[in-house]
Design a protein around this motif. Structure first.
Motif, short mmCIF file in Angstrom:
data_model
loop_
_atom_site.label_atom_id
_atom_site.label_comp_id
_atom_site.label_asym_id
_atom_site.label_seq_id
_atom_site.Cartn_x
_atom_site.Cartn_y
_atom_site.Cartn_z
N GLU A 1 -62.09 -95.30 13.93
CA GLU A 1 -62.28 -95.08 15.35
C GLU A 1 -63.38 -96.01 15.89
N ARG A 2 -63.30 -96.25 17.19
CA ARG A 2 -64.34 -97.05 17.83
C ARG A 2 -65.65 -96.27 17.79
N GLU A 3 -66.73 -96.96 17.41
CA GLU A 3 -68.01 -96.27 17.28
C GLU A 3 -69.10 -96.96 18.08
N GLN B 1 -65.13 -101.48 16.35
CA GLN B 1 -64.00 -100.80 15.73
C GLN B 1 -63.53 -101.60 14.54
#
Length: 122
Positions: free
Chosen positions: A44-46, A39
């Motif tokens: 956004e966290r990916e 992140q």
């Protein structure tokens, strides 16, 4: 209580390498899938990479394919992320995660580490 603890983050120059580790405790992880997410600030966290319980099947995000390698040592309850040819856009907090099935979706993972910062900068 399940715990995942990441280590190995730091500051590295573009083109350099780092190896992240994630040690699990509180249960056996030998029959779970494990993954890395990241992140970046304001994003956004990916998904980055995932590995099935036996290490035989791995998955990578297109952005890291051929540069990053995920592996695991079930005897040590540990998953690794070898990161080569690092780019400034790889800068992020890296999290490891664990659950029954290897997917690219954060919602599918019940167990998470606290994260480790990776900064790629000259």
């Amino acid at each position: 209580q399940v715990q995942l603890v990441e280590s190995g983050g730091g500051l590295v120059q573009p083109g350099g390498s780092l190896r992240l580790s994630c040690a699990g405790s509180g249960r056996t992880f030998s029959n779970t899938a494990m993954a890395w997410f990241r992140q970046a600030p304001g994003k956004e966290r990916e998904f980055v990479a995932a590995v099935y319980w036996n290490g035989g099947r791995t998955y990578y995000a297109d952005s890291v394919k051929a540069r990053f390698t995920i592996s695991r040592d079930n005897a040590k309850n540990t998953v690794y992320l070898q990161m080569n040819s690092l780019k400034p856009e790889d800068t992020a907090v890296y999290y490891c995660a664990a659950d029954a099935v290897a997917t690219m979706y954060t919602s599918n993972y019940r167990y998470w580490g606290q994260g480790t910062q990776v900064t790629v900068s000259s």
